[in-house]
Write a protein that holds these residues in place. Structure first.
Motif, mmCIF file in Angstrom:
data_model
loop_
_atom_site.group_PDB
_atom_site.id
_atom_site.type_symbol
_atom_site.label_atom_id
_atom_site.label_comp_id
_atom_site.label_asym_id
_atom_site.label_seq_id
_atom_site.Cartn_x
_atom_site.Cartn_y
_atom_site.Cartn_z
ATOM 1 N N TYR A 150 0.857 -1.188 0.000
ATOM 2 C CA TYR A 150 0.000 0.000 0.000
ATOM 3 C C TYR A 150 0.890 1.234 0.000
ATOM 4 N N SER A 151 0.480 2.243 -0.748
ATOM 5 C CA SER A 151 1.247 3.490 -0.756
ATOM 6 C C SER A 151 0.358 4.608 -0.226
ATOM 7 N N PHE A 152 0.958 5.485 0.568
ATOM 8 C CA PHE A 152 0.249 6.592 1.194
ATOM 9 C C PHE A 152 1.050 7.872 0.997
ATOM 10 N N GLN A 153 0.408 8.970 1.263
ATOM 11 C CA GLN A 153 1.039 10.293 1.217
ATOM 12 C C GLN A 153 1.710 10.544 -0.118
ATOM 13 N N GLY A 154 0.974 10.301 -1.174
ATOM 14 C CA GLY A 154 1.511 10.551 -2.504
ATOM 15 C C GLY A 154 2.687 9.661 -2.847
ATOM 16 N N ASP A 155 2.618 8.401 -2.497
ATOM 17 C CA ASP A 155 3.663 7.401 -2.767
ATOM 18 C C ASP A 155 4.966 7.665 -2.031
ATOM 19 N N ARG A 156 4.921 8.474 -1.003
ATOM 20 C CA ARG A 156 6.126 8.685 -0.198
ATOM 21 C C ARG A 156 6.259 7.624 0.886
ATOM 22 N N LEU A 157 5.165 6.942 1.201
ATOM 23 C CA LEU A 157 5.180 5.928 2.252
ATOM 24 C C LEU A 157 4.632 4.623 1.667
ATOM 25 N N VAL A 158 5.401 3.561 1.776
ATOM 26 C CA VAL A 158 4.980 2.252 1.299
ATOM 27 C C VAL A 158 4.839 1.341 2.510
ATOM 28 N N PHE A 159 3.758 0.589 2.541
ATOM 29 C CA PHE A 159 3.408 -0.212 3.702
ATOM 30 C C PHE A 159 3.066 -1.618 3.216
ATOM 31 N N TYR A 160 3.611 -2.659 3.887
ATOM 32 C CA TYR A 160 3.342 -4.046 3.518
ATOM 33 C C TYR A 160 3.114 -4.851 4.791
ATOM 34 N N VAL A 161 2.100 -5.704 4.778
ATOM 35 C CA VAL A 161 1.801 -6.587 5.900
ATOM 36 C C VAL A 161 1.723 -8.006 5.358
ATOM 37 N N GLU A 162 2.482 -8.903 5.969
ATOM 38 C CA GLU A 162 2.491 -10.298 5.529
ATOM 39 C C GLU A 162 1.246 -11.037 6.004
ATOM 40 N N ASP A 163 0.858 -10.833 7.298
ATOM 41 C CA ASP A 163 -0.276 -11.584 7.834
ATOM 42 C C ASP A 163 -0.845 -10.861 9.061
ATOM 43 N N PHE A 164 -2.065 -11.255 9.449
ATOM 44 C CA PHE A 164 -2.738 -10.743 10.638
ATOM 45 C C PHE A 164 -2.967 -11.872 11.625
ATOM 46 N N THR A 165 -3.055 -11.526 12.888
ATOM 47 C CA THR A 165 -3.503 -12.485 13.887
ATOM 48 C C THR A 165 -4.753 -11.918 14.533
ATOM 49 N N ASP A 166 -5.879 -12.479 14.231
ATOM 50 C CA ASP A 166 -7.177 -12.063 14.778
ATOM 51 C C ASP A 166 -7.467 -10.577 14.531
ATOM 52 N N LYS A 167 -6.909 -10.016 13.476
ATOM 53 C CA LYS A 167 -7.113 -8.605 13.102
ATOM 54 C C LYS A 167 -6.637 -7.622 14.163
ATOM 55 N N LYS A 168 -5.822 -8.085 15.103
ATOM 56 C CA LYS A 168 -5.348 -7.185 16.149
ATOM 57 C C LYS A 168 -3.846 -6.975 16.085
ATOM 58 N N GLU A 169 -3.126 -7.953 15.578
ATOM 59 C CA GLU A 169 -1.671 -7.851 15.488
ATOM 60 C C GLU A 169 -1.241 -8.055 14.051
ATOM 61 N N LEU A 170 -0.235 -7.290 13.660
ATOM 62 C CA LEU A 170 0.315 -7.405 12.308
ATOM 63 C C LEU A 170 1.603 -8.202 12.361
ATOM 64 N N LYS A 171 1.798 -9.102 11.394
ATOM 65 C CA LYS A 171 3.023 -9.908 11.323
ATOM 66 C C LYS A 171 3.796 -9.507 10.088
ATOM 67 N N GLU A 172 5.121 -9.466 10.241
ATOM 68 C CA GLU A 172 6.017 -9.190 9.120
ATOM 69 C C GLU A 172 5.621 -7.893 8.425
ATOM 70 N N VAL A 173 5.772 -6.796 9.119
ATOM 71 C CA VAL A 173 5.409 -5.475 8.594
ATOM 72 C C VAL A 173 6.636 -4.831 7.953
ATOM 73 N N PHE A 174 6.438 -4.267 6.775
ATOM 74 C CA PHE A 174 7.496 -3.539 6.057
ATOM 75 C C PHE A 174 7.003 -2.143 5.787
ATOM 76 N N ILE A 175 7.796 -1.134 6.225
ATOM 77 C CA ILE A 175 7.447 0.261 6.000
ATOM 78 C C ILE A 175 8.662 0.968 5.404
ATOM 79 N N ALA A 176 8.451 1.622 4.279
ATOM 80 C CA ALA A 176 9.515 2.379 3.633
ATOM 81 C C ALA A 176 9.018 3.811 3.413
ATOM 82 N N GLU A 177 9.873 4.780 3.755
ATOM 83 C CA GLU A 177 9.483 6.178 3.591
ATOM 84 C C GLU A 177 10.572 6.915 2.848
ATOM 85 N N GLN A 178 10.171 7.721 1.887
ATOM 86 C CA GLN A 178 11.144 8.534 1.140
ATOM 87 C C GLN A 178 11.225 9.912 1.741
#
Length: 178
Positions: A150-178
């Motif tokens: 997912y990209s936010f803020q005009g493609d300045r922020l990229v967000f990736y989530v590998e998996d969820f646990t019960d929609k409360k915890e995120l697993k393997e999160v990748f965040i890149a910001e320019q």
């Protein structure tokens, strides 16, 4: 005097009717805009009624003087058409009495509008901003699906989530910001 009460009652009655109509028209316009934002996903549907309620003081402060002006205009016009002004002037009621009554109502309108503009509207805007910020963080998590970028803020922020646990915890999160 009886004439003052009559004119005051007529102006206030028309004032309230016009104010109600103008606010309903403006609220329906705001409601359509907010529904459009909710349909595109910019806004949560659960917030619609709260945001409309928080925009009501701003509309009220804007429409109050306009409604007073229109009500005075309509009452003077009606009194002129029905020859009530001619009757008032023929019995010796000066024009200044009517103007003084209108200025008194205008003073009340200025005080109410000032209170709304200086106190109520900033507080409502603050609450609206808090609701939107709070909802943005919740909406971001709810709209994510695992395994997508997912990209936010005009493609300045990229967000990736590998998996969820019960929609409360995120697993393997990748965040890149320019």
């Amino acid at each position: 005097m009886i004439l003052d009460r009559y004119l005051l009652k007529e102006i206030v009655k028309v004032w309230l009717v016009i104010l109600t109509i103008l606010i309903l028209i403006a609220m329906s316009n705001k409601f359509v805009r907010l529904i459009g934002k909710a349909a595109t996903g910019e806004l949560s549907p659960a917030l619609l009624m709260q945001l409309i309620g928080l925009q009501l003081p701003d509309l009220f402060a804007f429409m109050l003087p306009l409604a007073l002006f229109l009500s005075i205009l309509l009452v003077i016009s009606r009194c002129s058409v029905e020859q009530e002004l001619v009757a008032m002037f023929s019995i010796g009621v000066p024009w200044r009495r009517f103007v003084t009554l209108c200025l008194g109502l205008s003073t009340v309108s200025v005080i109410i509008t000032s209170f709304f503009t200086l106190v109520v509207v900033p507080y409502a805007c603050h609450l609206k901003d808090q609701l939107i910020k709070q909802e943005e963080s919740v909406a971001l998590i709810q709209t994510l699906s695992p395994g997508r970028f997912y990209s936010f803020q005009g493609d300045r922020l990229v967000f990736y989530v590998e998996d969820f646990t019960d929609k409360k915890e995120l697993k393997e999160v990748f965040i890149a910001e320019q």
